[in-house]
Design a protein around this motif. Structure first.
Motif, PDB file in Angstrom:
ATOM      1  N   PHE A   1     -10.809  16.466   2.985  1.00 54.93           N
ATOM      2  CA  PHE A   1     -10.000  15.473   3.158  1.00 54.93           C
ATOM      3  C   PHE A   1      -8.587  15.850   4.133  1.00 54.93           C
ATOM      4  CE2 PHE A   1      -8.410  17.691  -0.578  1.00 54.93           C
ATOM      5  CZ  PHE A   1      -7.061  17.556  -0.340  1.00 54.93           C
ATOM      6  N   VAL A   2      -8.061  14.821   4.390  1.00 52.51           N
ATOM      7  CA  VAL A   2      -6.694  14.856   5.314  1.00 52.51           C
ATOM      8  C   VAL A   2      -5.660  14.227   4.299  1.00 52.51           C
ATOM      9  CG1 VAL A   2      -5.367  14.465   7.308  1.00 52.51           C
ATOM     10  CG2 VAL A   2      -7.612  15.302   7.569  1.00 52.51           C
ATOM     11  N   HIS A   3      -4.629  15.034   4.328  1.00 56.59           N
ATOM     12  CA  HIS A   3      -3.363  14.485   3.648  1.00 56.59           C
ATOM     13  C   HIS A   3      -2.475  13.762   4.613  1.00 56.59           C
ATOM     14  CE1 HIS A   3       0.111  14.617   0.792  1.00 56.59           C
ATOM     15  NE2 HIS A   3       0.673  14.748   2.011  1.00 56.59           N
ATOM     16  N   VAL A   4      -1.930  12.746   4.459  1.00 57.19           N
ATOM     17  CA  VAL A   4      -0.929  12.307   5.243  1.00 57.19           C
ATOM     18  C   VAL A   4       0.207  11.389   4.423  1.00 57.19           C
ATOM     19  CG1 VAL A   4      -2.383  11.654   7.332  1.00 57.19           C
ATOM     20  CG2 VAL A   4      -2.059   9.930   5.565  1.00 57.19           C
ATOM     21  N   ASP A   5       1.538  11.603   4.819  1.00 58.84           N
ATOM     22  CA  ASP A   5       2.456  11.159   4.036  1.00 58.84           C
ATOM     23  C   ASP A   5       3.664  10.594   4.946  1.00 58.84           C
ATOM     24  OD1 ASP A   5       4.413  13.124   4.699  1.00 58.84           O
ATOM     25  OD2 ASP A   5       3.409  14.507   2.951  1.00 58.84           O
TER      26      ASP A   5
ATOM     27  N   VAL B   1     -10.428   7.177  -0.189  1.00 58.90           N
ATOM     28  CA  VAL B   1      -9.402   7.481  -0.814  1.00 58.90           C
ATOM     29  C   VAL B   1      -9.723   8.582  -1.936  1.00 58.90           C
ATOM     30  CG1 VAL B   1      -7.326   6.734  -1.820  1.00 58.90           C
ATOM     31  CG2 VAL B   1      -8.347   5.341  -0.090  1.00 58.90           C
ATOM     32  N   ILE B   2      -9.243   9.613  -1.824  1.00 55.80           N
ATOM     33  CA  ILE B   2      -9.301  10.510  -2.790  1.00 55.80           C
ATOM     34  C   ILE B   2      -8.316  10.457  -3.695  1.00 55.80           C
ATOM     35  CG2 ILE B   2      -9.335  13.068  -3.372  1.00 55.80           C
ATOM     36  CD1 ILE B   2     -10.902  13.458  -0.905  1.00 55.80           C
ATOM     37  N   SER B   3      -6.811  10.340  -3.261  1.00 55.54           N
ATOM     38  CA  SER B   3      -5.750  10.262  -3.911  1.00 55.54           C
ATOM     39  C   SER B   3      -4.704   9.478  -3.338  1.00 55.54           C
ATOM     40  CB  SER B   3      -5.272  11.600  -4.232  1.00 55.54           C
ATOM     41  OG  SER B   3      -3.908  11.618  -5.221  1.00 55.54           O
ATOM     42  N   GLY B   4      -3.990   8.173  -4.066  1.00 50.78           N
ATOM     43  CA  GLY B   4      -3.114   7.623  -3.636  1.00 50.78           C
ATOM     44  C   GLY B   4      -1.782   7.722  -4.450  1.00 50.78           C
ATOM     45  N   TYR B   5      -1.566   6.643  -5.108  1.00 55.52           N
ATOM     46  CA  TYR B   5      -0.575   7.055  -6.164  1.00 55.52           C
ATOM     47  C   TYR B   5      -1.048   7.876  -7.180  1.00 55.52           C
ATOM     48  CZ  TYR B   5       2.853   5.959 -10.099  1.00 55.52           C
ATOM     49  OH  TYR B   5       3.652   6.172 -10.917  1.00 55.52           O
ATOM     50  N   ARG B   6       0.024   8.756  -7.624  1.00 53.73           N
ATOM     51  CA  ARG B   6      -0.175   9.621  -8.750  1.00 53.73           C
ATOM     52  C   ARG B   6       0.965   9.363  -9.888  1.00 53.73           C
ATOM     53  NH1 ARG B   6      -0.728  15.305  -7.057  1.00 53.73           N
ATOM     54  NH2 ARG B   6      -2.566  14.502  -5.878  1.00 53.73           N
TER      55      ARG B   6
ATOM     56  N   LEU C   1      -6.183  -3.170   7.606  1.00 54.15           N
ATOM     57  CA  LEU C   1      -6.482  -1.835   6.601  1.00 54.15           C
ATOM     58  C   LEU C   1      -7.808  -2.024   5.749  1.00 54.15           C
ATOM     59  CD1 LEU C   1      -5.411   0.844   6.732  1.00 54.15           C
ATOM     60  CD2 LEU C   1      -3.787   0.025   4.586  1.00 54.15           C
ATOM     61  N   LYS C   2      -8.581  -1.122   5.953  1.00 58.27           N
ATOM     62  CA  LYS C   2      -9.942  -1.171   5.059  1.00 58.27           C
ATOM     63  C   LYS C   2      -9.843   0.192   4.365  1.00 58.27           C
ATOM     64  CE  LYS C   2     -13.769  -2.131   7.630  1.00 58.27           C
ATOM     65  NZ  LYS C   2     -14.449  -2.171   8.740  1.00 58.27           N
ATOM     66  N   LEU C   3      -9.936  -0.049   2.757  1.00 54.74           N
ATOM     67  CA  LEU C   3      -9.925   1.022   2.062  1.00 54.74           C
ATOM     68  C   LEU C   3     -11.017   1.028   1.103  1.00 54.74           C
ATOM     69  CD1 LEU C   3      -6.295   0.987   0.951  1.00 54.74           C
ATOM     70  CD2 LEU C   3      -6.944   2.304   2.775  1.00 54.74           C
TER      71      LEU C   3
ATOM     72  N   ILE D   1      -7.106  11.325   2.429  1.00 58.48           N
ATOM     73  CA  ILE D   1      -8.350  10.305   2.847  1.00 58.48           C
ATOM     74  C   ILE D   1      -9.315  11.285   3.783  1.00 58.48           C
ATOM     75  CG2 ILE D   1      -7.182   8.053   2.747  1.00 58.48           C
ATOM     76  CD1 ILE D   1      -7.336   9.857   5.845  1.00 58.48           C
ATOM     77  N   TYR D   2     -10.412  10.650   4.090  1.00 55.56           N
ATOM     78  CA  TYR D   2     -11.615  10.912   5.101  1.00 55.56           C
ATOM     79  C   TYR D   2     -12.144   9.536   5.514  1.00 55.56           C
ATOM     80  CZ  TYR D   2     -15.243  10.797   1.480  1.00 55.56           C
ATOM     81  OH  TYR D   2     -16.413  10.478   0.660  1.00 55.56           O
ATOM     82  N   LEU D   3     -12.837   9.847   6.503  1.00 52.74           N
ATOM     83  CA  LEU D   3     -13.483   8.950   7.145  1.00 52.74           C
ATOM     84  C   LEU D   3     -15.055   9.107   7.410  1.00 52.74           C
ATOM     85  CD1 LEU D   3     -11.267   7.675  10.175  1.00 52.74           C
ATOM     86  CD2 LEU D   3     -11.971   6.269   8.165  1.00 52.74           C
ATOM     87  N   GLU D   4     -15.678   8.325   6.861  1.00 47.88           N
ATOM     88  CA  GLU D   4     -17.363   8.681   7.002  1.00 47.88           C
ATOM     89  C   GLU D   4     -17.935   8.601   8.362  1.00 47.88           C
ATOM     90  OE1 GLU D   4     -19.093   5.884   4.385  1.00 47.88           O
ATOM     91  OE2 GLU D   4     -19.141   7.196   2.805  1.00 47.88           O
ATOM     92  N   ASP D   5     -17.170   8.161   9.441  1.00 52.14           N
ATOM     93  CA  ASP D   5     -17.996   8.012  10.800  1.00 52.14           C
ATOM     94  C   ASP D   5     -16.923   8.780  11.810  1.00 52.14           C
ATOM     95  OD1 ASP D   5     -15.891   6.182  10.924  1.00 52.14           O
ATOM     96  OD2 ASP D   5     -16.626   4.580  11.742  1.00 52.14           O
ATOM     97  N   VAL D   6     -16.024   9.399  11.325  1.00 54.92           N
ATOM     98  CA  VAL D   6     -15.088  10.339  12.160  1.00 54.92           C
ATOM     99  C   VAL D   6     -15.099  11.753  11.503  1.00 54.92           C
ATOM    100  CG1 VAL D   6     -12.730  10.710  13.216  1.00 54.92           C
ATOM    101  CG2 VAL D   6     -13.966   8.486  13.074  1.00 54.92           C
ATOM    102  N   ALA D   7     -15.182  12.863  12.585  1.00 53.32           N
ATOM    103  CA  ALA D   7     -15.317  13.909  11.876  1.00 53.32           C
ATOM    104  C   ALA D   7     -13.824  14.380  11.318  1.00 53.32           C
ATOM    105  CB  ALA D   7     -15.499  15.249  13.158  1.00 53.32           C
TER     106      ALA D   7
END
Length: 222
Positions: free
Chosen positions: A208-212, A144-149, A77-79, A178-184
């Protein structure tokens, strides 16, 4: 000490450096009214924060997928935390089990950047991100825009806007934006939906895309 092959490219002293001094002061300052990232988060729908509110159904919810097959293959995993500028590349799963020091490092990178609070993230969220990286064939770090809150941060955001859920999955370490710089962004969303796990929120305006790892559901926000 963490082995070099397990943890690479850590932008700051991710392990061993406590959140004190200037970092803590910066975190406290970000709890003030002037918080552009906080304003961005306020635009998220309540569905993204927790579970769908009563009377508001998410679109096209799919049945829960079967459990992920057990595998002893290493998982990477790369964050990149865009707020603290910390970068982490880690083998968090190896020899059929999660690697404790790598998991702790991931938890720290995903801490509440406003308060400095660290919370254990759900390992299934790491697995979702690892599989998402594989599906998109990204070579980049997840931004990462938002992880734990923390409860303090979530209460502040909830008080400022009714669109922020009072009980957020971010507070349980079960959600990440999250979002990725090399993927739309639409490809990231499509890959997340294809996994068929948890919630997937798509925010094209906020980028960004939210995943949970909550119930399977999907929605579109701003």
């Amino acid at each position: 000490m963490i082995e070099r092959r397990k943890l690479l490219g850590m932008g700051l002293g991710v392990l061993g450096a406590s959140v004190v001094g200037p970092v803590a002061a910066l975190a406290q300052a970000k709890l003030s009214d002037s918080d552009p990232i906080g304003d961005l988060l306020l635009r998220q729908s309540q569905q993204a924060e927790g579970l769908p509110p009563e009377g508001l159904a998410p679109t096209a919810a799919a049945p829960a997928p079967p459990p992920r097959p057990a595998s002893a293959a290493p998982r990477w995993l790369k964050l990149h935390n865009i707020h603290t500028e910390e970068k982490l590349e880690a083998v968090y799963f190896e020899n059929g089990d999660y690697v404790p020091d790598a998991v702790q490092a991931l938890d720290k990178v995903l801490r509440d950047y406003r308060t400095g609070d660290v919370h254990p993230m759900n390992p299934r969220l790491f697995d979702t991100l690892a599989d998402l990286a594989g599906k998109t064939e990204t070579k980049a770090h997840f931004q990462v825009i938002s992880g734990y809150r923390s409860p303090k941060t979530n209460a502040l955001l909830h008080e400022r806007s009714g669109e922020v859920a009072k009980r957020s999955l971010h507070m349980d370490g079960k959600a990440i934006d999250i979002y990725l710089e090399d993927v739309a962004l639409d490809r990231v969303r499509a890959a997340a939906l294809d996994l068929g796990r948890g919630g997937v929120g798509y925010y094209p305006t906020s980028n960004f895309v939210h995943v949970d790892v909550g119930p399977v559901r999907r929605w579109v926000g701003s």
